[in-house]
Design a protein around this motif. Structure first.
Motif, short mmCIF file in Angstrom:
data_model
loop_
_atom_site.label_atom_id
_atom_site.label_comp_id
_atom_site.label_asym_id
_atom_site.label_seq_id
_atom_site.Cartn_x
_atom_site.Cartn_y
_atom_site.Cartn_z
N ARG A 1 0.83 -1.20 0.00
CA ARG A 1 0.00 0.00 0.00
C ARG A 1 0.86 1.25 0.00
O ARG A 1 0.59 2.23 -0.69
CB ARG A 1 -0.95 0.01 1.20
N ALA A 2 1.95 1.23 0.78
CA ALA A 2 2.87 2.36 0.79
C ALA A 2 3.50 2.53 -0.60
O ALA A 2 3.69 3.64 -1.08
CB ALA A 2 3.96 2.14 1.84
N SER B 1 2.16 1.84 -3.46
CA SER B 1 1.22 2.45 -4.41
C SER B 1 1.11 3.95 -4.17
O SER B 1 0.69 4.69 -5.05
CB SER B 1 -0.15 1.77 -4.32
N GLU C 1 4.37 5.69 -5.70
CA GLU C 1 4.22 5.88 -7.15
C GLU C 1 3.80 7.31 -7.50
O GLU C 1 4.00 7.76 -8.61
CB GLU C 1 3.17 4.92 -7.70
N LEU C 2 3.15 8.00 -6.56
CA LEU C 2 2.63 9.34 -6.85
C LEU C 2 3.70 10.43 -6.73
O LEU C 2 3.42 11.60 -6.96
CB LEU C 2 1.48 9.69 -5.89
N GLY C 3 4.91 10.05 -6.35
CA GLY C 3 5.97 11.04 -6.16
C GLY C 3 6.39 11.08 -4.71
O GLY C 3 5.57 10.85 -3.82
N ASP D 1 7.29 13.60 -2.71
CA ASP D 1 6.69 14.64 -1.87
C ASP D 1 5.27 14.26 -1.49
O ASP D 1 4.88 14.40 -0.32
CB ASP D 1 6.70 15.98 -2.60
N THR D 2 4.49 13.80 -2.48
CA THR D 2 3.11 13.41 -2.19
C THR D 2 3.09 12.26 -1.18
O THR D 2 2.29 12.27 -0.24
CB THR D 2 2.40 12.99 -3.49
N THR E 1 5.36 11.48 1.08
CA THR E 1 5.72 11.99 2.40
C THR E 1 4.53 12.70 3.03
O THR E 1 4.21 12.51 4.21
CB THR E 1 6.89 12.98 2.30
N ALA E 2 3.84 13.53 2.20
CA ALA E 2 2.69 14.27 2.72
C ALA E 2 1.60 13.31 3.18
O ALA E 2 0.86 13.62 4.10
CB ALA E 2 2.15 15.20 1.65
N LEU E 3 1.51 12.14 2.55
CA LEU E 3 0.49 11.17 2.94
C LEU E 3 0.93 10.30 4.10
O LEU E 3 0.22 9.38 4.52
CB LEU E 3 0.10 10.30 1.75
N GLY E 4 2.14 10.56 4.61
CA GLY E 4 2.56 9.87 5.82
C GLY E 4 3.38 8.62 5.59
O GLY E 4 3.51 7.80 6.50
N VAL E 5 3.95 8.45 4.39
CA VAL E 5 4.81 7.29 4.15
C VAL E 5 6.26 7.68 4.45
O VAL E 5 6.74 8.69 3.94
CB VAL E 5 4.72 6.84 2.67
N PRO E 6 6.97 6.92 5.31
CA PRO E 6 8.40 7.18 5.49
C PRO E 6 9.16 6.70 4.25
O PRO E 6 9.64 5.57 4.19
CB PRO E 6 8.76 6.36 6.74
N GLY F 1 -0.91 0.45 -10.47
CA GLY F 1 -0.25 0.16 -9.21
C GLY F 1 0.61 -1.09 -9.28
O GLY F 1 0.75 -1.70 -10.33
N SER G 1 4.87 9.96 11.32
CA SER G 1 4.58 10.37 9.95
C SER G 1 3.08 10.37 9.65
O SER G 1 2.52 11.30 9.09
CB SER G 1 5.29 9.39 9.03
N ALA H 1 0.29 13.31 8.84
CA ALA H 1 -0.47 13.25 7.60
C ALA H 1 -1.98 13.38 7.81
O ALA H 1 -2.72 13.61 6.87
CB ALA H 1 -0.15 11.95 6.85
N VAL I 1 3.10 12.55 -9.77
CA VAL I 1 3.06 11.61 -10.88
C VAL I 1 1.76 10.82 -10.79
O VAL I 1 1.48 10.20 -9.77
CB VAL I 1 4.24 10.61 -10.79
#
Lengths: 354, 273
Positions: free
Chosen positions: A234-235, A237, A240-242, A244-245, A247-252, A297, B75, B79, B90
């Motif tokens: 899940r992290a 997928s 894949e969005l970049g 920065d995105t 990180t903003a969504l809370g993925v280390p 994905g 994190s 969020a 992307v």
């Protein structure tokens, strides 16, 4: 930007959800069909593979022997010769496809695969060193694993300092592959003629004579790494969005990336240690799975199933395509996988995607 | 930092590798404001936003979220409070609008909580709020630039954060789509009570939409406050080096920056010849 299409956009089938209390699991009908279809195909091809050879067996004989009702000769042929080869084929295919699927998502590039990144070549270098030094089969497998891992570490050390960016990793990988190909060529010229012939066969990727000694360690590796890969899917997928995105969504991001790069390298190196550097499966299987499931994905489960079936089918074709003459499986995957890739690039080029 | 600010930075030194962009920078984002950061290229405004969004770790100083060091928080916890629309994202090939927006739910999900009814409702509401509901099952690759930006905003909304940072959300859009996106931001700010921080290039847009303006130059905050008070001819000259006049926007009464004409073009229309 691509031109607007004249026809209405195909709508994706919505995901299905099962909820029990606060728990919920989501899946897509098509993914399930692809997974079940691949499994069914694997069973059919498996029975055919076990039934064929110098001592032909009918599908009923095969099933009878597998369920414990075979004669001593049948037990030996199936249990010691043909079943381990079949299991090795499935495990190598699944490991390569899983590795390719993870790497393609990780570097956000359809070319991200262990072949392109040099991991497979690194495994070959390890194996060739053993050949030149005159080591045995077990040592060769171990050295292949180590060679792949060393290449993975090298990639991480060179490209990883700045965050393992997609393009950087692919470019460093291409450079590494070129260097290792040169090293491998040099090692081949140093090997005695008989050993060089054996090495070339190994370098093509072959399942000939593979037994439980190759299958079991790879199965162990798969059992160890599949939970890691599935747990971070899940992290992945979101990555894949970049960066920065994500990180903003809370993925280390850097932690997950290192973990998954390590897992992908181990899987590819393990597969190479078992069967040699079988080409194109890691690159093609995830593509094929994505086209079949039509789900964006990482598609890990579908990719692994597709890879396993693909390698089994290729091995079957390699054994049966030419009467009385066995080809190494790497020849078949190279021919078919290369053709698929060229076709894919041509088709994608027309759709102005690449 | 003032009491009515949930997000800010104290004594920040921001750098890429060894290139220092800002030194000893302190800012506070007023709670429930629509804060806009302006300044010339390379003044450090996007860098500041990245530091506030914790995609860049400051070499010195602390970014505070609700009074705690943002890098000491988990994190996933951050969020759920703070969202970011980065300059570039992307879209995976072939992904549909609904699937992309759904990925904004990541910090609220888990391995065994993959798609709750709340996820479903929030995604639908986010798409409705940004006007992309009808596009839900279309692939993102096939949308126009303006539509695509609204989809990304919908994804950030689906994250359900009370603070939302936007890094140049109007870049690459034509003027109508720029206004559309900014109107959407203003609506999110007014109707949903979210705190917004946006980096914008266009001074006119900044003055029109911001409730709090931060003007930066060379990694320093030159002025901040209500745009009606901050945007003066002297400030624009100081920050951008642009001689200008300030007139009142006939639509909104906010300051409108009119650059001084080049010499020789001050007289009336040139006769066609």
């Amino acid at each position: 930007m691509s031109r607007a299409r004249a026809t209405a956009a195909p709508t994706r089938p919505p995901a299905r959800v099962v909820r029990i209390g606060t728990r919920s699991v989501r899946w897509r009908g098509r993914s399930l069909v692809v997974g079940l279809g691949a499994t069914a195909l694997a069973v059919v091809l498996g029975v055919l593979a076990i039934g064929g050879g110098d001592y032909p067996m009918s599908p009923t004989d095969v099933l009878r022997t597998l369920t414990g009702g075979g004669s001593a000769a049948e037990d030996f042929i199936v249990g010691e010769l043909r079943l381990p080869r079949l299991v090795t084929a499935l495990a190598v295919g699944a490991a390569l496809a899983l590795s390719g699927a993870v790497l393609q998502s990780l570097v956000r590039n359809p070319l991200g695969s262990p072949d392109v990144l040099g991991v497979t070549q690194g495994a070959a270098t390890g194996a060739l060193i053993v050949v030149v030094a005159g080591g045995g089969t077990l040592l060769l497998s171990g050295a292949a694993l180590l060679g792949g891992l060393a290449t993975g570490l090298l990639l991480w050390a060179v490209a990883g300092r700045h965050g393992l960016h997609g393009y950087r990793l692919v470019l460093v990988g291409i450079g590494t592959t070129a260097i290792l190909t040169g090293v491998n060529g040099w090692l081949l010229t140093r090997a005695p003629l008989m050993d060089a012939a054996r090495a070339v066969l190994w370098l093509t990727g072959s399942l000939d004579g593979r037994g439980w000694a190759q299958a079991v360690p790879l199965l162990g590796l798969l059992a160890l790494l599949t939970p890691v890969v599935v747990g971070t899917a899940r992290a992945l997928s979101v990555i894949e969005l970049g960066d920065d995105t994500a990180t903003a969504l809370g993925v280390p991001v850097s932690l997950v990336r290192q973990l998954l790069l390590g897992a992908a390298v181990l899987l590819a190196a393990g597969a190479a240690a078992a069967a040699g550097p079988v080409s194109f499966v890691a690159l093609v299987a995830p593509h094929l799975a994505r086209r079949l499931t039509r789900v964006p994905g990482p598609n890990l489960a579908a990719a692994a199933a597709t890879g396993a079936v693909l390698l089994l089918a290729a091995d079957l074709a390699a054994q049966r395509a030419i009467d009385g003459h066995q080809l190494p499986v790497g020849v078949v995957t190279g021919l078919v996988g290369g053709a698929y890739l060229v076709w894919l690039l041509a088709a994608q080029g027309r759709a102005a995607r690449i | 930092m003032t009491e009515d600010s949930r997000l800010g930075g104290v004594g920040l030194t921001l750098a890429y590798e060894r290139r220092v962009v800002a030194r000893d920078l302190s800012v506070a984002v007023p709670d429930r404001s629509f804060t806009v950061v302006i300044g010339p290229n390379a003044c450090g405004k996007s860098t500041l936003l990245r530091a506030l969004a914790r995609t860049l770790r400051p070499t010195a100083g602390t970014v505070l979220l609700d009074g705690r060091d943002i890098h000491s928080l988990r994190s996933r916890e951050v969020a759920r409070t703070l969202g970011l629309l980065p300059q570039s994202s992307v879209a995976p090939e072939g992904i549909t609008v609904a699937d992309l927006v759904a990925r904004g739910r990541y910090p609220h999900q888990g391995l065994l909580r993959q798609w709750s009814t709340q996820d479903e409702q929030v995604v639908t509401a986010s798409m409705a709020a940004t006007g992309v509901g009808e596009l839900a099952h279309r692939p993102v690759d096939e949308l126009s630039g303006g539509q695509r930006q609204r989809v990304w905003i919908a994804m950030a909304l689906a994250q359900q954060t009370s603070l939302l940072l936007l890094d140049e959300p109007t870049t690459y859009l034509d003027v109508a789509h720029q206004i559309e996106v900014l109107d959407l931001c203003a609506r999110l700010h007014e109707e949903q009570g979210r705190t917004l921080v946006a980096v914008l290039h266009d001074l006119h847009h900044a003055a029109r939409y911001a409730t709090h303006l931060i003007a930066m130059r060379d990694g320093r905050v030159v002025a901040q406050g209500d745009p009606r008070e901050v945007v003066t001819a002297a400030l624009v000259e100081e920050v951008f080096g642009l001689p200008c006049r300030i007139v009142e926007d006939p639509e909104t009464g906010t300051p409108l920056v009119v650059p001084r004409a080049r010499r020789g073009r001050q007289s009336g229309p040139v006769a066609a010849g």
